[in-house]
Design a protein around this motif. Structure first.
Motif, PDB file in Angstrom:
ATOM      1  N   UNK A  16      12.239  59.149  85.949  1.00 24.60           N
ATOM      2  CA  UNK A  16      10.914  58.607  86.249  1.00 24.60           C
ATOM      3  C   UNK A  16      10.952  57.506  87.292  1.00 24.60           C
ATOM      4  N   UNK A  17      11.955  56.654  87.205  1.00 21.82           N
ATOM      5  CA  UNK A  17      12.094  55.582  88.200  1.00 21.82           C
ATOM      6  C   UNK A  17      12.373  56.167  89.576  1.00 21.82           C
ATOM      7  N   UNK A  18      13.238  57.181  89.634  1.00 19.91           N
ATOM      8  CA  UNK A  18      13.548  57.811  90.918  1.00 19.91           C
ATOM      9  C   UNK A  18      12.303  58.456  91.512  1.00 19.91           C
ATOM     10  N   UNK A  19      11.549  59.199  90.684  1.00 19.87           N
ATOM     11  CA  UNK A  19      10.317  59.811  91.187  1.00 19.87           C
ATOM     12  C   UNK A  19       9.290  58.748  91.593  1.00 19.87           C
ATOM     13  N   UNK A  20       9.268  57.641  90.884  1.00 21.93           N
ATOM     14  CA  UNK A  20       8.369  56.552  91.258  1.00 21.93           C
ATOM     15  C   UNK A  20       8.695  55.978  92.628  1.00 21.93           C
ATOM     16  N   UNK A  21       9.982  55.810  92.909  1.00 18.17           N
ATOM     17  CA  UNK A  21      10.385  55.315  94.239  1.00 18.17           C
ATOM     18  C   UNK A  21      10.053  56.333  95.326  1.00 18.17           C
ATOM     19  N   UNK A  36       6.416  55.949  96.003  1.00 18.23           N
ATOM     20  CA  UNK A  36       6.099  54.747  96.777  1.00 18.23           C
ATOM     21  C   UNK A  36       6.487  54.897  98.246  1.00 18.23           C
ATOM     22  N   UNK A  37       7.567  55.615  98.506  1.00 20.47           N
ATOM     23  CA  UNK A  37       8.055  55.741  99.878  1.00 20.47           C
ATOM     24  C   UNK A  37       7.298  56.819 100.643  1.00 20.47           C
ATOM     25  N   UNK A  38       7.128  57.988 100.056  1.00 17.47           N
ATOM     26  CA  UNK A  38       6.620  59.114 100.844  1.00 17.47           C
ATOM     27  C   UNK A  38       5.223  59.576 100.455  1.00 17.47           C
ATOM     28  N   UNK A  39       4.747  59.258  99.304  1.00 15.43           N
ATOM     29  CA  UNK A  39       3.411  59.681  98.910  1.00 15.43           C
ATOM     30  C   UNK A  39       3.448  60.703  97.785  1.00 15.43           C
ATOM     31  N   UNK A  40       2.318  60.854  97.134  1.00 14.36           N
ATOM     32  CA  UNK A  40       2.216  61.689  95.940  1.00 14.36           C
ATOM     33  C   UNK A  40       2.438  63.166  96.239  1.00 14.36           C
ATOM     34  N   UNK A  41       1.757  63.711  97.241  1.00 15.21           N
ATOM     35  CA  UNK A  41       1.843  65.148  97.505  1.00 15.21           C
ATOM     36  C   UNK A  41       3.212  65.532  98.041  1.00 15.21           C
ATOM     37  N   UNK A  42       3.821  64.648  98.830  1.00 15.17           N
ATOM     38  CA  UNK A  42       5.177  64.912  99.296  1.00 15.17           C
ATOM     39  C   UNK A  42       6.148  64.943  98.123  1.00 15.17           C
TER      40      UNK A  42
END
Length: 77
Positions: A20-25, A28-34
């Protein structure tokens, strides 16, 4: 409690939080759809690799698909 016992009793939760932390980062970096597209590509790769490892049949019967797309399957010639 030694770390090995903690990992054995709560390994799934620890891995889930880390994922979850990895997906959260990534969000934050590339955006939700990416992030969702990236997760979809990883899932497809995992599924195809798992099918190959288990020696299962392919998902698509390519010869049948090609025959349908060739002249026989088209109603308007």
């Amino acid at each position: 409690m030694p770390w090995k016992e903690v990992w054995e009793s709560h390994g799934g939760r620890i891995a889930g939080v880390a994922f979850g932390i990895i997906l959260g980062f990534i969000y934050l970096i590339s955006g939700f759809w990416d992030m969702l597209f990236f997760a979809l590509v990883v899932f497809i790769g995992y599924t195809l690799g798992k099918r190959k490892d288990n020696a299962q049949a392919p998902l698509f019967q390519w010869q049948e698909f090609v025959q349908r797309l060739s002249g026989r399957g088209r109603p308007f010639k």
